[in-house]
Design a protein around this motif. Sequence first.
Motif, mmCIF file in Angstrom:
data_model
loop_
_atom_site.group_PDB
_atom_site.id
_atom_site.type_symbol
_atom_site.label_atom_id
_atom_site.label_comp_id
_atom_site.label_asym_id
_atom_site.label_seq_id
_atom_site.Cartn_x
_atom_site.Cartn_y
_atom_site.Cartn_z
ATOM 1 N N GLY A 266 -1.639 1.690 -4.213
ATOM 2 C CA GLY A 266 -3.254 1.218 -4.792
ATOM 3 C C GLY A 266 -3.577 -0.227 -5.431
ATOM 4 O O GLY A 266 -4.685 -0.496 -5.074
ATOM 5 N N LEU A 267 -3.143 -0.810 -6.211
ATOM 6 C CA LEU A 267 -2.753 -2.028 -6.549
ATOM 7 C C LEU A 267 -3.712 -2.792 -4.926
ATOM 8 O O LEU A 267 -4.891 -3.332 -4.452
ATOM 9 N N ILE A 268 -3.423 -2.923 -3.777
ATOM 10 C CA ILE A 268 -2.682 -3.585 -2.705
ATOM 11 C C ILE A 268 -4.010 -2.844 -1.854
ATOM 12 O O ILE A 268 -4.768 -3.446 -1.286
ATOM 13 N N LEU A 269 -4.390 -2.119 -1.850
ATOM 14 C CA LEU A 269 -5.991 -0.937 -1.488
ATOM 15 C C LEU A 269 -7.148 -1.056 -2.183
ATOM 16 O O LEU A 269 -8.412 -1.724 -1.418
ATOM 17 N N GLY A 270 -6.480 -1.661 -2.883
ATOM 18 C CA GLY A 270 -8.124 -2.496 -4.044
ATOM 19 C C GLY A 270 -8.402 -2.963 -4.101
ATOM 20 O O GLY A 270 -9.228 -3.661 -3.510
ATOM 21 N N ARG A 271 -7.660 -4.118 -3.747
ATOM 22 C CA ARG A 271 -7.151 -5.807 -3.800
ATOM 23 C C ARG A 271 -8.260 -6.384 -2.428
ATOM 24 O O ARG A 271 -9.248 -6.666 -2.288
ATOM 25 N N ARG A 272 -7.540 -5.242 -0.962
ATOM 26 C CA ARG A 272 -8.276 -4.885 -0.036
ATOM 27 C C ARG A 272 -10.045 -4.878 0.074
ATOM 28 O O ARG A 272 -10.136 -5.158 0.914
ATOM 29 N N ILE B 292 8.035 0.726 1.359
ATOM 30 C CA ILE B 292 6.992 1.774 1.380
ATOM 31 C C ILE B 292 5.679 1.368 1.972
ATOM 32 O O ILE B 292 5.094 2.243 2.605
ATOM 33 N N LEU B 293 5.643 -0.186 2.540
ATOM 34 C CA LEU B 293 4.758 -0.534 3.579
ATOM 35 C C LEU B 293 4.670 0.758 4.608
ATOM 36 O O LEU B 293 3.482 1.219 5.551
ATOM 37 N N ALA B 294 5.684 0.776 5.118
ATOM 38 C CA ALA B 294 6.394 1.225 6.594
ATOM 39 C C ALA B 294 5.755 3.307 6.276
ATOM 40 O O ALA B 294 5.106 3.261 7.370
ATOM 41 N N LEU B 295 6.250 3.308 5.055
ATOM 42 C CA LEU B 295 6.140 4.737 4.847
ATOM 43 C C LEU B 295 5.001 4.897 5.068
ATOM 44 O O LEU B 295 4.003 6.538 5.410
ATOM 45 N N ALA B 296 3.575 4.511 4.267
ATOM 46 C CA ALA B 296 2.377 4.490 3.977
ATOM 47 C C ALA B 296 1.602 3.689 5.002
ATOM 48 O O ALA B 296 0.482 4.150 5.503
ATOM 49 N N GLY B 297 2.076 3.285 6.360
ATOM 50 C CA GLY B 297 1.030 2.857 7.556
ATOM 51 C C GLY B 297 0.654 1.850 7.085
ATOM 52 O O GLY B 297 -0.605 1.893 7.657
ATOM 53 N N MET B 298 0.791 0.740 5.918
ATOM 54 C CA MET B 298 -0.215 -0.033 5.829
ATOM 55 C C MET B 298 -0.039 -1.054 6.930
ATOM 56 O O MET B 298 -1.409 -2.315 7.115
ATOM 57 N N ARG C 92 -1.404 -0.454 9.777
ATOM 58 C CA ARG C 92 -2.190 -0.471 10.528
ATOM 59 C C ARG C 92 -3.565 -0.951 9.335
ATOM 60 O O ARG C 92 -4.752 -0.880 9.891
ATOM 61 N N LEU C 93 -3.163 -0.787 8.167
ATOM 62 C CA LEU C 93 -4.466 -1.421 8.116
ATOM 63 C C LEU C 93 -4.463 -2.876 7.035
ATOM 64 O O LEU C 93 -5.466 -3.492 6.689
ATOM 65 N N ILE C 94 -3.611 -3.373 7.037
ATOM 66 C CA ILE C 94 -3.600 -4.995 5.859
ATOM 67 C C ILE C 94 -2.468 -5.478 7.506
ATOM 68 O O ILE C 94 -1.752 -5.354 7.611
ATOM 69 N N THR C 95 -3.051 -7.016 7.687
ATOM 70 C CA THR C 95 -1.610 -8.034 8.633
ATOM 71 C C THR C 95 -0.520 -8.011 6.967
ATOM 72 O O THR C 95 -0.926 -8.809 6.217
ATOM 73 N N ILE C 96 0.848 -7.993 7.894
ATOM 74 C CA ILE C 96 1.679 -8.122 7.374
ATOM 75 C C ILE C 96 2.334 -9.546 8.204
ATOM 76 O O ILE C 96 2.349 -9.320 9.138
ATOM 77 N N ARG C 97 2.846 -10.481 7.038
ATOM 78 C CA ARG C 97 3.328 -11.676 7.964
ATOM 79 C C ARG C 97 4.926 -11.782 7.752
ATOM 80 O O ARG C 97 5.284 -11.827 6.305
ATOM 81 N N TYR C 98 6.123 -11.864 8.153
ATOM 82 C CA TYR C 98 7.175 -11.633 8.390
ATOM 83 C C TYR C 98 8.033 -13.391 8.508
ATOM 84 O O TYR C 98 7.818 -13.482 9.313
ATOM 85 N N GLY C 99 8.065 -13.815 8.015
ATOM 86 C CA GLY C 99 8.732 -15.331 7.932
ATOM 87 C C GLY C 99 7.467 -16.164 8.559
ATOM 88 O O GLY C 99 8.191 -16.636 9.682
ATOM 89 N N GLY C 100 6.074 -15.567 9.066
ATOM 90 C CA GLY C 100 5.434 -16.869 9.483
ATOM 91 C C GLY C 100 4.821 -16.264 10.673
ATOM 92 O O GLY C 100 4.223 -16.781 11.729
#
Length: 70
Positions: free
Chosen positions: A21-27, A49-55, A57-65
């Motif tokens: 909820g915090l992340i989606l609110g910030r978005r 939890i990010l994968a379970l929520a399908g995040m 698809r909504l937010i850019t996720i950066r893994y190790g660059g």
Amino acid sequence: QPQTLIMDLSAVDFMDSSGLGLILGRRACDEEIGATLILEDPSEGAQKILALAGMERLITIRYGGTHEKR
């Protein structure tokens, strides 16, 4: 105003719906001002939890660059 907000999640061991909820609110706030939110290096616990929520698809996720785009 910032153009990009990066949230470093590397030290987040536990996340539940409150964290999502915090992340989606910030978005939503960032979209209002035209900024981009990037979640950076989520820990294993946060990744689950990010994968379970399908995040990814909504937010850019950066893994190790690397970027996983929405």
